[in-house]
Scaffold this motif. Structure first.
Motif, short mmCIF file in Angstrom:
data_model
loop_
_atom_site.label_atom_id
_atom_site.label_comp_id
_atom_site.label_asym_id
_atom_site.label_seq_id
_atom_site.Cartn_x
_atom_site.Cartn_y
_atom_site.Cartn_z
N GLY A 201 0.81 -1.21 0.00
CA GLY A 201 0.00 0.00 0.00
C GLY A 201 0.85 1.26 0.00
O GLY A 201 0.58 2.20 -0.74
N ALA A 202 1.88 1.28 0.84
CA ALA A 202 2.75 2.46 0.90
C ALA A 202 3.51 2.65 -0.40
O ALA A 202 3.67 3.77 -0.89
N ALA A 203 3.95 1.54 -1.00
CA ALA A 203 4.70 1.62 -2.25
C ALA A 203 3.82 2.14 -3.39
O ALA A 203 4.24 2.98 -4.19
N ALA A 204 2.59 1.63 -3.47
CA ALA A 204 1.68 2.08 -4.51
C ALA A 204 1.34 3.56 -4.35
O ALA A 204 1.21 4.29 -5.33
N THR A 205 1.21 4.00 -3.08
CA THR A 205 0.94 5.41 -2.82
C THR A 205 2.14 6.27 -3.22
O THR A 205 1.97 7.39 -3.73
N ALA A 400 -5.92 6.49 7.49
CA ALA A 400 -6.30 5.08 7.40
C ALA A 400 -5.06 4.19 7.33
O ALA A 400 -4.09 4.51 6.63
N LYS A 401 -5.10 3.07 8.02
CA LYS A 401 -3.95 2.17 8.08
C LYS A 401 -4.11 0.96 7.17
O LYS A 401 -3.34 0.00 7.26
N PHE A 402 -5.09 0.98 6.30
CA PHE A 402 -5.34 -0.15 5.42
C PHE A 402 -5.35 0.30 3.97
O PHE A 402 -5.58 1.47 3.67
N GLY A 403 -5.12 -0.65 3.06
CA GLY A 403 -5.22 -0.37 1.64
C GLY A 403 -4.18 0.60 1.12
O GLY A 403 -3.12 0.79 1.71
N ILE A 404 -4.51 1.23 -0.01
CA ILE A 404 -3.65 2.20 -0.68
C ILE A 404 -4.17 3.60 -0.37
O ILE A 404 -5.32 3.92 -0.68
N SER A 406 -3.72 6.59 -1.61
CA SER A 406 -4.20 7.38 -2.74
C SER A 406 -5.58 6.92 -3.19
O SER A 406 -6.46 7.74 -3.48
N LEU A 407 -5.76 5.61 -3.24
CA LEU A 407 -7.06 5.06 -3.65
C LEU A 407 -8.12 5.35 -2.61
O LEU A 407 -9.26 5.72 -2.95
N ASN A 408 -7.77 5.21 -1.34
CA ASN A 408 -8.72 5.52 -0.26
C ASN A 408 -9.19 6.97 -0.34
O ASN A 408 -10.38 7.26 -0.22
N SER A 409 -8.25 7.87 -0.55
CA SER A 409 -8.59 9.29 -0.54
C SER A 409 -9.49 9.68 -1.70
O SER A 409 -10.44 10.45 -1.53
N ILE A 410 -9.21 9.15 -2.88
CA ILE A 410 -10.02 9.53 -4.04
C ILE A 410 -11.41 8.90 -3.98
O ILE A 410 -12.41 9.53 -4.35
N LEU A 411 -11.52 7.67 -3.48
CA LEU A 411 -12.83 7.02 -3.37
C LEU A 411 -13.71 7.74 -2.35
O LEU A 411 -14.89 7.98 -2.59
N VAL A 412 -13.14 8.07 -1.19
CA VAL A 412 -13.91 8.78 -0.16
C VAL A 412 -14.38 10.13 -0.68
O VAL A 412 -15.54 10.52 -0.47
N ALA A 413 -13.50 10.86 -1.35
CA ALA A 413 -13.88 12.17 -1.87
C ALA A 413 -15.01 12.06 -2.89
O ALA A 413 -15.96 12.87 -2.87
N CYS A 414 -14.92 11.08 -3.77
CA CYS A 414 -15.97 10.88 -4.79
C CYS A 414 -17.31 10.56 -4.13
O CYS A 414 -18.35 11.11 -4.51
N ILE A 415 -17.30 9.66 -3.14
CA ILE A 415 -18.53 9.26 -2.47
C ILE A 415 -19.14 10.42 -1.69
O ILE A 415 -20.34 10.70 -1.79
N VAL A 416 -18.30 11.12 -0.92
CA VAL A 416 -18.79 12.25 -0.11
C VAL A 416 -19.38 13.33 -1.02
O VAL A 416 -20.47 13.87 -0.75
N TYR A 417 -18.68 13.65 -2.10
CA TYR A 417 -19.17 14.70 -3.00
C TYR A 417 -20.47 14.28 -3.66
O TYR A 417 -21.41 15.09 -3.78
N GLY A 418 -20.57 13.02 -4.09
CA GLY A 418 -21.80 12.53 -4.71
C GLY A 418 -22.97 12.56 -3.76
O GLY A 418 -24.08 12.94 -4.14
N VAL A 419 -22.74 12.16 -2.50
CA VAL A 419 -23.82 12.15 -1.50
C VAL A 419 -24.30 13.57 -1.20
O VAL A 419 -25.50 13.84 -1.15
N ILE A 420 -23.34 14.50 -0.99
CA ILE A 420 -23.72 15.89 -0.70
C ILE A 420 -24.49 16.49 -1.88
O ILE A 420 -25.50 17.19 -1.69
N ALA A 421 -24.04 16.19 -3.09
CA ALA A 421 -24.71 16.72 -4.28
C ALA A 421 -26.14 16.19 -4.39
O ALA A 421 -27.06 16.93 -4.76
N LYS A 422 -26.32 14.91 -4.05
CA LYS A 422 -27.66 14.32 -4.12
C LYS A 422 -28.58 14.93 -3.08
O LYS A 422 -29.76 15.22 -3.35
N ILE A 423 -28.04 15.16 -1.87
CA ILE A 423 -28.84 15.78 -0.81
C ILE A 423 -29.24 17.20 -1.20
O ILE A 423 -30.38 17.62 -1.02
#
Length: 436
Positions: A201-205, A400-404, A406-423
């Motif tokens: 995970g650290a290497a991929a980041t 976060a101590k799991f996964g990658i 960079s991937l964690n950050s972009i997925l969370v941002a996409c989900i949060v933005y999509g949810v706020i936009a829908k609300i």
């Protein structure tokens, strides 16, 4: 003649017209030049010193997928609209003031990288003159020379890349052959690393973080592409060459030499040829660093004050700042931001991609403006949902101590933005505020 060319603004405040677009060969060379700096060899050597060959390649693959996703998405948008990243962000969720914040972050990171690369260049230049110039004067000469190149605008990047990229590969290929000729490639591939183990995970980041700023600013370059197909080949070819080929060579050299200090060994082993590789690397990567940072600052100034500063003067000012950072010793300090960059920048790209391709918040404005080759007639003031989503994504990616990360950050941002936009879309009180 286009007014932008006369003023030297290089389309910093307007779409790049079809008549100013470049051919595919030039675009690929410029992009490959961005992805094949000696800093990439440093990254590959770090992976090779801490991981097996297969593990290092897997980390490269995972990190490259993130870079491909961001680069292709923003690159296509940039080519379609003819706008730079910092300008495009105004109509991709962030608004005028939000894009100003993005411009500041991009400019700071790129000027910092300019200082790092220029310091490498200066050390090599000082070595040539046997220390007579001193590091400080060497940094001034190298930094201001590159600054002068970029002040001429995008066309200077094209002819610089046509000279520097082929020579860089010839020089690095020759040095690599010298260092690897006494080793069995199969043994190197199967050998165990000698450094402190690094997690996948650290290497991929690290892989993603090393060029995530370049991925985010893909539109700065792709706005000169003639079509979306050219964007795909520009991005894909540069990742194959810059990530897989360069990384593989650096990993093998690290295994052969049992160290991650590959760049110093390469330059010392090859003498003048090694120095030439340092110079070519610094020239071809720093011209793009300075170019994109000047575009970002131009958008920042215009967003805050409404004034349009000339691209040429911004370039000279930023080049001077980057050169000063080199003299102050940024080479030993700025590289620690690699993981940090890999968590801060992906959320920005994620929000822009979701807004442009999924929510399509301002697509009607952009479509109308594209027809007339102008900027949209209205601009949202500030996109708080986009900013909140980026903060949330960066926080998760960093902690976060799991996964990658960079991937964690972009997925969370996409989900949060999509949810706020829908609300917000379901709220009867939601309305759009814009500046005419």
């Amino acid at each position: 003649m286009n007014k932008n060319n006369v003023l030297g603004d290089d389309y910093a405040f307007s779409p790049v017209p079809p008549t100013a677009r470049s051919n595919l060969f030039s675009m690929i060379l410029i992009r490959i030049g961005m992805m094949t700096a000696l800093s990439q060899f440093m990254l590959g050597a770090t992976l090779g010193h801490t991981m097996t060959f297969s593990q290092a390649l897997l980390a490269t693959f995972l990190g490259s997928l993130i870079l491909e996703f961001i680069s292709l998405g923003l690159g296509v948008a940039g080519a379609r609209e003819g706008l730079s990243t910092s300008l495009l962000a105004r109509w991709c969720g962030f608004g005028r003031l939000g894009s100003v914040l993005i411009g500041v972050v991009i400019a700071v990171s790129l000027v910092g990288w300019f200082g790092v690369q220029n310091a490498v260049f200066a050390e090599g230049l000082n070595y040539v003159f046997e220390g007579q110039l001193g590091f400080g004067w060497s940094a001034v000469i190298s930094g201001m020379t590159i600054t002068g190149l970029v002040a001429f605008g995008f066309r200077a990047l094209s002819w610089t890349a046509k000279i520097a990229v082929p020579l860089f590969f010839v020089v690095v290929g020759w040095i690599s052959l010298i260092l690897l000729q006494r080793h069995n490639i199969t043994d190197l591939i199967t050998s165990m690393p000698t450094g402190t183990p690094l997690t996948l995970g650290a290497a991929a980041t690290m892989v993603a973080g090393g060029y995530v700023v370049a991925s985010l600013t893909t539109a700065d370059i792709s706005r000169y592409c003639q079509n979306e197909r050219h964007v795909f080949w520009m991005v894909t070819a540069s990742i194959i060459v810059g990530e897989f080929i360069v990384n593989s060579i650096a990993i093998l050299i690290a295994h052969a030499l049992k160290t991650d200090d590959v760049v110093s060994i390469m330059t010392q082993t090859a003498g003048w040829i090694g120095l030439l590789s340092v110079i070519l690397s610094a020239v071809k990567i720093n011209d793009v660093n300075l170019y994109s940072s000047s575009l970002a600052v131009a958008n920042t100034v215009e967003g805050f004050t409404g004034r349009k500063w000339r691209h040429t003067w911004l370039t000279l000012a930023l080049g001077t700042i980057g050169t000063t950072l080199s003299i102050m010793g940024i080479l030993d300090k700025f590289t620690h931001f690699l993981i940090l960059l890999g968590t801060i920048f992906p959320p920005i790209a994620g929000v822009m991609l979701v807004d442009y391709y999924v929510l399509r918040t301002s697509r009607s404005l952009l479509d109308a403006a594209r027809t007339g080759q102008t900027l949209p007639t209205s601009t949202p003031l500030i996109g708080w949902p986009a900013i909140c989503a980026c903060v949330a994504g960066s926080a998760v990616g960093w902690n976060a101590k799991f996964g990658i990360a960079s991937l964690n950050s972009i997925l969370v941002a996409c989900i949060v933005y999509g949810v706020i936009a829908k609300i917000r879309a379901s709220s009867p009180h939601t309305h759009t505020k814009g500046l005419k």
